[in-house]
Design an enzyme around this catalytic site. Structure first.
Site, PDB file in Angstrom:
ATOM      1  CG  ASP A 168      -2.225   0.836   0.901  1.00 27.56           C
ATOM      2  OD1 ASP A 168      -2.195   1.640  -0.049  1.00 27.56           O
ATOM      3  OD2 ASP A 168      -3.217   0.704   1.634  1.00 27.56           O
TER       4      ASP A 168
HETATM    5  C1  NOJ Z   1      -4.155   3.820  -0.045  1.00 32.60           C
HETATM    6  C2  NOJ Z   1      -5.307   2.907   0.181  1.00 32.60           C
HETATM    7  O1  NOJ Z   1      -5.195   2.295   1.437  1.00 32.60           O
HETATM    8  C3  NOJ Z   1      -5.460   1.818  -0.869  1.00 32.60           C
HETATM    9  O2  NOJ Z   1      -6.682   1.172  -0.678  1.00 32.60           O
HETATM   10  C4  NOJ Z   1      -5.356   2.394  -2.247  1.00 32.60           C
HETATM   11  O3  NOJ Z   1      -5.506   1.373  -3.203  1.00 32.60           O
HETATM   12  C5  NOJ Z   1      -4.024   3.100  -2.391  1.00 32.60           C
HETATM   13  N1  NOJ Z   1      -3.934   4.177  -1.426  1.00 32.60           N
HETATM   14  C6  NOJ Z   1      -3.833   3.654  -3.799  1.00 32.60           C
HETATM   15  O4  NOJ Z   1      -4.701   4.692  -4.035  1.00 32.60           O
END
Ligand code: NOJ
Length: 758
Positions: A304
């Site tokens: 993430d």
């Molecule tokens: C953070 C989020 O937790 C995740 O769900 C997302 O896919 C990513 N950012 C990318 O935007």
């Protein structure tokens, strides 16, 4: 399923065809070489062919180019790429981006990869296509309320078609985190509190995004996230610590992820949270031992956003280099946004803290997905597609149908709903009734507010001869009663009033945890002001999580839960309010009476002192009932249903056997409608470990005409009956099981059977 593999049956068919062909075609004398060329050789499967091409490519890549494939960078919010991306792609230093989208822009960047980079490895464009790309469907929690995985599959399929038209081939969805705490804002992004329901939706969404083969040009590779137990954040506070037993991990949080793997999901995302002392993005147990070892996942793992760098703040990495070592070593392949793999891998290799084989394996996984996507053969997007595909009438129509399927009728005393279309005058109260942006909910892809049909405009369209008055009353987070008098006046002057209340879209989703679950601002006071007029009204809720709506539940006659229903929210709600659609959804999450009950979920343990109203020393509260306001699986309809004749195929079943439970369901009312028949089991006393009071193990949404009846069957196998015993072995323990078949997690018809050693 991932791309086709060679199957023996097909091989023999090919062989037969070749033999027949050679028998019937007369050929001139052949040289041995020509004969060899005609002899059917062992067919090379697409899988083998891809691995061979990866080997060839890997052999030609420099370390920098390899690390480039492991790097993912963010574009601009509006979909543009950054100048830096162009230069990095030209030099082979960037494998994927997130948020860069639009056919023209992605093609422009792709041309750099295909024409100007040394190895011509196509670039991969990722985006959070969570519940629609341009046509927005209900938030995932709402979709789960449909209890209709087929509906979610269709929504994902449409989302994939739109996303690919805009150059996107990788979505960061489905979010399959089980969420048992309504304070956690991201509860809106998943399928709710139950692992069985969550698994069904995980499978459906993966199928919807990827189809049978994500190499098809209108499919995207899906991403099961956030691995793992992100939804168990302490106190429902986003990004917070998670500390749970391995049993809970395996029985509650793992199943939807494993279901996604079984459905062939191509990628996983490692979560932000720490889990039992080890951050998820440095967790070898979950990312390697379980995901790749036990589940045989062969796709790619992306961290993430900056979660690799955050290993430093978690306190397990001493610096960036250490963070890269930990994440790579645990099984993260692609680093999203932070750049520590790139900055430190060379030194880590030199110091023998990571191996070349580790890097190569991570690169192999990235390339595998790119090959399977068919990017090497078709790197570009047809730029004429966007105009035809995005927000097409067909997609809008599907969004309207699916939105209506997500609605849950929480209360309907005296048949208040549906309202009559002959109503002369109608008041519409509440800011959300005319808000185009909020209807889309959080993570709304490339959805545009101007595309959204609000409830007010839909009502005006549906009821051209009704006098419709709109009074905002107050905004969602308002702290004034300045608009209340106008709202009350509108209600007094109308035959009926629709009061629209809830949260704005920003109150759920990422970093949107709440410590209270009440209607925000002064909306409850607004409701009371309308109620005080004594005129008939109905409540429409729009929200991304369970709310504590006790006053409405007690005093209002009708409450329709509509979540955030997307582009076609208004039309779908108007359809439901006036009987053109009959709500048939059920709650995928428990609605509590008070925030202090959280986490509150139906599949809890019994405890040694289960709640007893007559005994103080039992598990309950002094100030609030222990029961939910509305339980998991609950939802009404404009018609009524009756279940009868629950039958089990056997009274005894061996530990490795299977059993069928069936029940008759009848529409006993005067309208066509949907019921969700639900089967729960409970392992009665005598298990080696404590077991939940109820566990959903089957459900089916059926549509019945008035008077129609149907038999619905569920099969229980060792997969449904087993659990992790005291030694953490998944097994079916002999003993008695109770089966309850009903229309929510509370009540229903009961039967029991014995599981016996074979
Ligand atoms: C953070 C989020 O937790 C995740 O769900 C997302 O896919 C990513 N950012 C990318 O935007």
């Amino acid at each position: 399923m991932p791309p086709t593999t060679h199957r023996p049956a097909r091989a023999s068919r090919l062989l037969l065809a070749a033999l027949l062909a050679s028998a019937f075609v007369s050929t001139p004398a052949q040289t041995p070489r020509a004969r060899d060329a005609r002899r059917p050789s062992r067919p090379v499967s697409r899988r083998d062919e891809i691995e061979r091409r990866i080997d060839q490519l890997l052999a030609r890549m420099t370390l920098e180019e390899k690390l480039g494939q492991l790097q993912q960078l963010d574009g601009e919010a509006n979909g543009n790429f950054r100048p830096e991306h162009v230069e990095m792609i030209r030099r082979g230093l960037l494998g994927s981006t997130l948020n860069v989208r639009g056919a023209q822009r992605t093609n422009e960047l792709q041309r750099v990869a295909m024409n100007e980079s040394r190895l011509k490895i196509p670039h991969l464009f990722a985006f959070d296509v969570i519940h629609g790309y341009r046509t927005i469907f209900p938030v995932p929690l709402g979709e789960a309320a449909s209890f209709d995985p087929g509906a979610a599959e269709r929504a994902a399929e449409i989302a994939a078609r739109e996303a690919t038209a805009a150059g996107v081939r990788w979505t960061f969805a489905p979010m399959v985190d089980v969420a048992r705490d309504a304070r956690w804002g991201r509860i809106t992004e998943g399928a709710g509190e139950d692992p069985y329901l969550g698994s069904a939706f995980a499978r459906a969404r993966v199928r919807g995004f990827q189809g049978a083969d994500y190499g098809a040009p209108d499919r995207v590779v899906a991403c099961a996230k956030h691995f793992v137990a992100y939804g168990a954040a302490e106190a429902g506070r986003d990004y917070n610590t998670v500390d749970i037993s391995e049993r809970t991990l395996r029985e509650i949080y793992f199943p939807p992820f494993e279901a996604a793997v079984e459905a062939g999901v191509g990628s996983f995302m490692s979560a932000f949270n720490d889990l039992n002392g080890v951050p998820a993005s440095a967790n070898r147990f979950t990312l390697s031992d379980v995901l790749r070892g036990e589940w045989k996942f062969d796709g790619v793992v992306v961290s993430d956003y900056t979660s690799v760098e955050e290993l430093i703040k978690h306190g397990v990495a001493s610096d960036g280099k250490d963070a890269a070592r930990l994440a790579l070593g645990a099984g993260v392949d692609v680093e999203m946004v932070s750049r520590l793999f790139n900055q430190h891998a060379r030194a880590l290799l030199a110091e023998q803290k990571i191996t070349q084989a580790q890097i190569d394996e991570a690169v192999r996984r990235v390339l595998r997905v790119k090959f399977r996507l068919g990017l090497f053969e078709r790197p570009y997007t047809d730029e004429s597609l966007e105009a035809k595909v995005l927000l097409s009438p067909e997609h809008r129509a599907a969004a309207r149908t699916l939105a209506a399927r997500s609605f849950v009728l929480l209360k309907n005393d005296g048949g208040t709903l549906p309202l009559s279309k002959n109503v002369k005058s109608l008041a519409v109260v509440g800011a959300l009734a005319d808000d185009q942006l909020d209807m889309m909910g959080s993570w709304n892809g490339d959805g545009r507010a101007e595309d959204v049909v609000t409830l007010l405009s839909a009502l005006r369209q549906k009821l051209p001869s009704t006098r419709i008055t709109f009074a905002r009353g107050c905004d969602v987070r308002c702290d004034t009663d300045a608009g209340f008098a106008e709202a009350a006046r509108a209600a007094r002057d109308a035959d009926a009033t629709v009061v629209v209340l809830g949260e704005d879209a920003g109150m759920s989703g990422e970093a949107s945890s709440r410590a209270t679950l009440d209607l925000p601002g002064r909306q409850l006071d607004l409701l009371k002001a309308v109620h005080a007029t004594g005129k008939p009204y109905v409540v429409v809720l729009m929200n991304g999580r369970p709310l504590t709506i006790n006053w409405a539940a007690e005093n209002s006659h009708a409450i329709l839960e509509t979540w955030f229903a997307g582009t076609e929210a208004g039309d779908a709600i108007a359809d439901a309010l006036f009987g053109d659609a009959n709500p048939g959804g059920k709650l995928p999450v428990t609605f509590p009476r008070a925030v202090g009950q959280e986490p509150l979920y139906y599949n809890h343990m019994n405890t040694g002192r289960p709640p007893d109203a007559n005994n103080k020393y039992t598990s309950k509260y002094l100030d609030v009932l222990w029961t939910p306001l509305y339980p998991f699986g609950y939802g009404l309809s404009y018609t009524t249903f009756k279940l009868s004749n629950l039958t089990l195929s056997a009274a005894r079943v061996p530990v490795n056997g299977r059993l069928t439970a069936s029940v008759e369901v009848e529409n006993t009312g005067a309208r066509a409608g949907d019921e969700v028949v639900q089967l729960y089991i409970h392992r009665a006393a005598g298990a080696s470990v404590t077991r939940p009071v109820a566990e959903l193990k089957g459900f089916e949404r059926v549509t019945l005409a008035p008077g129609e009846r149907r038999r619905v069957s569920f099969t229980l196998t060792p997969k449904e009956l087993g659990y992790y015993d005291r030694e953490m072995r998944f097994s079916v323990e002999p003993g008695t099981f109770r089966v309850t078949v009903g229309t929510s997690s509370v009540g229903g018809l009961e039967a029991s059977f014995d599981v016996v050693a074979r």
